[in-house]
Design an enzyme around this catalytic site. Sequence first.
Site, PDB file in Angstrom:
ATOM      1  N   ARG A  88     -26.736 -12.006  29.801  1.00  0.00           N
ATOM      2  CA  ARG A  88     -26.901 -10.905  30.747  1.00  0.00           C
ATOM      3  C   ARG A  88     -26.131 -11.147  32.043  1.00  0.00           C
ATOM      4  O   ARG A  88     -26.044 -10.243  32.880  1.00  0.00           O
ATOM      5  CB  ARG A  88     -28.383 -10.699  31.072  1.00  0.00           C
ATOM      6  N   ARG A 160     -40.624  10.271  28.373  1.00  0.00           N
ATOM      7  CA  ARG A 160     -41.200   9.038  28.895  1.00  0.00           C
ATOM      8  C   ARG A 160     -41.275   9.056  30.410  1.00  0.00           C
ATOM      9  O   ARG A 160     -40.362   9.522  31.087  1.00  0.00           O
ATOM     10  CB  ARG A 160     -40.349   7.839  28.446  1.00  0.00           C
ATOM     11  N   ARG A 171     -32.131   0.875  36.959  1.00  0.00           N
ATOM     12  CA  ARG A 171     -31.768   0.086  35.783  1.00  0.00           C
ATOM     13  C   ARG A 171     -30.255  -0.032  35.645  1.00  0.00           C
ATOM     14  O   ARG A 171     -29.721  -1.096  35.325  1.00  0.00           O
ATOM     15  CB  ARG A 171     -32.358   0.727  34.517  1.00  0.00           C
TER      16      ARG A 171
END
Length: 220
Positions: A88, A160, A171
């Site tokens: 990541r 959602r 994000r």
Amino acid sequence: MRIVLLGAPGSGKGTQSKLIMERYKVPQISTGDLLRAAVSAGTPLGQQAKAAMDAGELVTDDVVLGMIRERLAMPDTQRGYILDGFPRNLNQAGSLDEMLGDLGQPLDAAVLIHVDFESLMQRLTGRLTCASCGAVFNSYTHPPRQEGICDLCGGELKHRSDDNEETIGSRLKVYQAQTEPLVEYYGDKSLLHTVKGEGEIEDIFKEVSKVLESVGGPKA
């Protein structure tokens, strides 16, 4: 065929990963899955991970790399594998390269599924999921025939709570800050291959397949 699959949230990376697994018979190695399995099985690395999580801490890279090393020793990785969710960031990428070098299994490619920011926002904020069968629609790009009703089973479509602009924007900013530098990292190593992640899923997969076979992946 040893690859790292890169892509922002909403890029379709998960869909392409499944198609690669099905066609080329190679496993997807997800660090999230490895962590859950190791904790559930109570392995030594799983116990270390659980202790960190119970204390509200991040699982260290050494523990995650240890789990990946153990997973790569399994027979089903002989034809290759897809690494998803790791690395990541640049530190993890360097540690991964070092470990794979020790194993004599260097990466063949890093495949980036690229989608522009505006399209990602539409995909994620417009996502609708059927509560009954799990089918996914999108109010912008793939709306159901009848609002709020699944085309496949007639179930209720839900949005959602975390699929809102503020959460999704956060994000994507995290992805840009931490993960996008990997694009330059793998580019400098001549391992990066970019596939445009917009259009029909099958057409995107054709382009992904061309990349995989160009770097020595098994023929479908």
